[in-house]
Write a protein that holds these residues in place. Structure first.
Motif, PDB file in Angstrom:
ATOM      1  N   LEU A   1      57.308  78.170  12.789  1.00  0.00           N
ATOM      2  CA  LEU A   1      58.389  79.164  12.793  1.00  0.00           C
ATOM      3  C   LEU A   1      59.279  79.045  11.558  1.00  0.00           C
ATOM      4  O   LEU A   1      59.664  80.053  10.957  1.00  0.00           O
TER       5      LEU A   1
ATOM      6  N   LEU B   1      63.086  86.326  18.062  1.00  0.00           N
ATOM      7  CA  LEU B   1      61.730  86.036  18.525  1.00  0.00           C
ATOM      8  C   LEU B   1      61.410  87.013  19.667  1.00  0.00           C
ATOM      9  O   LEU B   1      62.003  86.915  20.743  1.00  0.00           O
TER      10      LEU B   1
ATOM     11  N   ASP C   1      60.966  86.223  23.524  1.00  0.00           N
ATOM     12  CA  ASP C   1      62.117  86.030  24.396  1.00  0.00           C
ATOM     13  C   ASP C   1      62.760  87.393  24.618  1.00  0.00           C
ATOM     14  O   ASP C   1      63.423  87.927  23.735  1.00  0.00           O
TER      15      ASP C   1
ATOM     16  N   TYR D   1      61.373  73.273  24.351  1.00  0.00           N
ATOM     17  CA  TYR D   1      62.389  74.021  23.590  1.00  0.00           C
ATOM     18  C   TYR D   1      63.010  73.188  22.471  1.00  0.00           C
ATOM     19  O   TYR D   1      62.853  71.967  22.426  1.00  0.00           O
ATOM     20  N   GLY D   2      63.794  73.876  21.644  1.00  0.00           N
ATOM     21  CA  GLY D   2      64.766  73.184  20.805  1.00  0.00           C
ATOM     22  C   GLY D   2      65.953  72.887  21.714  1.00  0.00           C
ATOM     23  O   GLY D   2      66.374  73.757  22.478  1.00  0.00           O
TER      24      GLY D   2
ATOM     25  N   GLU E   1      63.852  69.500  18.179  1.00  0.00           N
ATOM     26  CA  GLU E   1      62.782  70.414  18.590  1.00  0.00           C
ATOM     27  C   GLU E   1      61.808  69.686  19.521  1.00  0.00           C
ATOM     28  O   GLU E   1      61.290  68.633  19.190  1.00  0.00           O
ATOM     29  N   LYS E   2      61.625  70.266  20.674  1.00  0.00           N
ATOM     30  CA  LYS E   2      60.682  69.759  21.683  1.00  0.00           C
ATOM     31  C   LYS E   2      60.781  68.237  21.883  1.00  0.00           C
ATOM     32  O   LYS E   2      59.846  67.490  21.568  1.00  0.00           O
TER      33      LYS E   2
ATOM     34  N   VAL F   1      67.638  76.132  22.991  1.00  0.00           N
ATOM     35  CA  VAL F   1      67.691  77.246  22.027  1.00  0.00           C
ATOM     36  C   VAL F   1      66.781  78.365  22.539  1.00  0.00           C
ATOM     37  O   VAL F   1      65.640  78.128  22.911  1.00  0.00           O
ATOM     38  N   ILE F   2      67.323  79.569  22.568  1.00  0.00           N
ATOM     39  CA  ILE F   2      66.535  80.755  22.917  1.00  0.00           C
ATOM     40  C   ILE F   2      66.408  81.597  21.641  1.00  0.00           C
ATOM     41  O   ILE F   2      67.252  81.503  20.745  1.00  0.00           O
ATOM     42  N   GLY F   3      65.351  82.415  21.565  1.00  0.00           N
ATOM     43  CA  GLY F   3      64.985  83.017  20.277  1.00  0.00           C
ATOM     44  C   GLY F   3      65.876  84.076  19.663  1.00  0.00           C
ATOM     45  O   GLY F   3      65.428  85.167  19.292  1.00  0.00           O
TER      46      GLY F   3
ATOM     47  N   TYR G   1      69.006  84.026  16.579  1.00  0.00           N
ATOM     48  CA  TYR G   1      69.701  83.168  15.626  1.00  0.00           C
ATOM     49  C   TYR G   1      70.523  84.033  14.680  1.00  0.00           C
ATOM     50  O   TYR G   1      70.077  85.112  14.288  1.00  0.00           O
TER      51      TYR G   1
ATOM     52  N   GLN H   1      59.728  73.336  11.270  1.00  0.00           N
ATOM     53  CA  GLN H   1      60.553  73.794  12.383  1.00  0.00           C
ATOM     54  C   GLN H   1      61.883  74.383  11.903  1.00  0.00           C
ATOM     55  O   GLN H   1      62.613  73.747  11.138  1.00  0.00           O
TER      56      GLN H   1
ATOM     57  N   THR I   1      64.402  74.733  13.818  1.00  0.00           N
ATOM     58  CA  THR I   1      65.406  73.847  14.429  1.00  0.00           C
ATOM     59  C   THR I   1      65.828  72.745  13.453  1.00  0.00           C
ATOM     60  O   THR I   1      67.019  72.445  13.331  1.00  0.00           O
TER      61      THR I   1
ATOM     62  N   ARG J   1      67.023  85.940  30.619  1.00  0.00           N
ATOM     63  CA  ARG J   1      65.988  85.787  29.603  1.00  0.00           C
ATOM     64  C   ARG J   1      64.626  85.619  30.275  1.00  0.00           C
ATOM     65  O   ARG J   1      64.480  84.904  31.262  1.00  0.00           O
TER      66      ARG J   1
HETATM   67  C1  G1P Z   1      60.624  78.365  19.516  1.00  0.00           C
HETATM   68  C2  G1P Z   1      61.622  77.430  18.863  1.00  0.00           C
HETATM   69  C3  G1P Z   1      62.381  76.623  19.917  1.00  0.00           C
HETATM   70  C4  G1P Z   1      63.013  77.569  20.930  1.00  0.00           C
HETATM   71  C5  G1P Z   1      61.966  78.520  21.518  1.00  0.00           C
HETATM   72  C6  G1P Z   1      62.651  79.570  22.376  1.00  0.00           C
HETATM   73  O1  G1P Z   1      59.629  77.567  20.117  1.00  0.00           O
HETATM   74  O2  G1P Z   1      60.945  76.568  17.965  1.00  0.00           O
HETATM   75  O3  G1P Z   1      63.372  75.843  19.308  1.00  0.00           O
HETATM   76  O4  G1P Z   1      63.629  76.802  21.948  1.00  0.00           O
HETATM   77  O5  G1P Z   1      61.240  79.198  20.475  1.00  0.00           O
HETATM   78  O6  G1P Z   1      61.718  80.433  22.956  1.00  0.00           O
HETATM   79  P1  G1P Z   1      58.188  78.157  20.609  1.00  0.00           P
HETATM   80  O7  G1P Z   1      58.447  78.820  21.930  1.00  0.00           O
HETATM   81  O8  G1P Z   1      57.761  79.129  19.556  1.00  0.00           O
HETATM   82  O9  G1P Z   1      57.298  76.977  20.731  1.00  0.00           O
END
Ligand code: G1P
Length: 304
Positions: free
Chosen positions: A119, A139, A142, A179-180, A199-200, A212-214, A216, A238, A240, A262
């Motif tokens: 990302l 994103l 989401d 998630y982040g 992150e994760k 964190v939700i998508g 920013y 990342q 994040t 969400r």
């Molecule tokens: C991405 C971001 C993550 C965030 C998440 C939300 O992760 O890297 O920080 O919490 O979106 O949907 P992914 O879902 O692409 O693995």
């Protein structure tokens, strides 16, 4: 007034939509259609994201795509034959629906992420299309149902804080590693200031349950951080991590607890939940659909 104070005054008019992912969780469907074109009721995921961006005052839309995503470009183009046919038949409502898919010339840009490096890398690909201004990232996986669209809520909150802001939501402990996750410095209710982001995180090692939700709103310096950053969780660059670096530089990083629901449309269960919720939210479908759901539940309960 510091650097962030100056950015505070600049409006957020550009948004990046990272849409390069392979969508493997939805194979075989995503073999030939981008997952962002998959529909909730009758509108593709990407349409929800665009509508939210427009409501927040976004004027320029930057899509970071990859091979096999040309259906996305077609979706936002005009369709003269279809429009003529609908006009002849007097289908004004459908013409209106089509209108929401059109963009002003020059308002939309597509660029490709040539390799799936994460990302953060996808966002970095858009660096030359941004000036010295804050920008949004959305994103489309989401999907957020909200009275005031989520990004609009954030733009309003960001006008007060400046700096970098991420949408945030409490998640169950056993889901945090997807998630982040924010390490909270000060909790002010809807806005939290952040002293760390990971992150994760491995199971049980998360600094909080605030994920964190998508959505920013980011300062241009994030692009410099992304330029230098090494790969992080999952061997990917990342976003994040690039935001976390800003905590050291400016200390001006915030989470924003949005008002709304969400749906994780990157997962099948989340997609189905969204389909039910958005189906029930439509006046013309509500009665028939809810009656069907009631009957389904009654049959299931009786069988148990
Ligand atoms: C991405 C971001 C993550 C965030 C998440 C939300 O992760 O890297 O920080 O919490 O979106 O949907 P992914 O879902 O692409 O693995």
């Amino acid at each position: 007034m510091g650097l962030n104070g100056e950015f505070m005054k600049k409006r957020v008019t550009k948004a990046i939509f990272p849409v390069a992912g392979l969508g493997t969780r939805f194979l075989p469907a995503t073999k030939s259609i981008p997952k962002e074109i998959m529909t909730l009721v009758d509108r593709p995921l990407i349409q929800y994201a665009i509508d939210e961006a427009r409501a927040a005052g976004i004027k320029e839309f930057i899509f970071v795509t990859s091979r096999g995503k040309s259906a996305l470009e077609d979706y936002f183009d005009h369709s003269p034959e279809l429009e003529t046919a609908l006009r002849k038949k007097g289908k004004e409502d459908l013409l209106q629906a089509l209108k929401t898919t059109n963009m002003d010339s020059g308002a939309i840009a597509y660029l490709r992420q040539h390799r799936p490096l994460g990302l953060g890398h996808a966002v970095w690909c858009a660096r030359r299309l941004l000036a010295d201004e804050p920008f949004a990232v959305i994103l489309p996986d989401d999907v957020i149902a909200a009275e005031t669209p989520c990004l609009q809520q954030m733009v309003e909150a960001h006008a007060e804080t400046g700096g970098n802001m991420v949408a945030a939501m409490e998640v169950p402990s056993d889901k945090a590693s997807a998630y982040g996750i924010l390490d909270i410095k000060e909790d002010m209710g809807s806005v939290v200031s952040v002293k760390g982001m990971v992150e994760k995180p491995p199971m049980g090692k998360q600094p909080s349950n605030l994920a964190v939700i998508g959505r920013y709103i980011l300062t241009p310096n994030i692009m410099n951080n992304l330029h230098r950053i090494k790969t992080g969780a999952g061997g990917e660059v990342q976003l994040t991590d690039a935001i976390a670096q800003e905590i050291e530089v400016s200390g001006n990083v915030y989470g924003f607890r949005f008002r709304g629901q969400r749906f994780d449309c990157g997962s099948k269960a989340g997609f189905l939940q969204a389909t039910v919720a958005f189906g029930l939210a439509r006046e013309e479908l509500r009665d028939e659909f809810s009656q069907y759901l009631d009957e389904m539940m009654a049959t299931q309960n009786a069988a148990q």
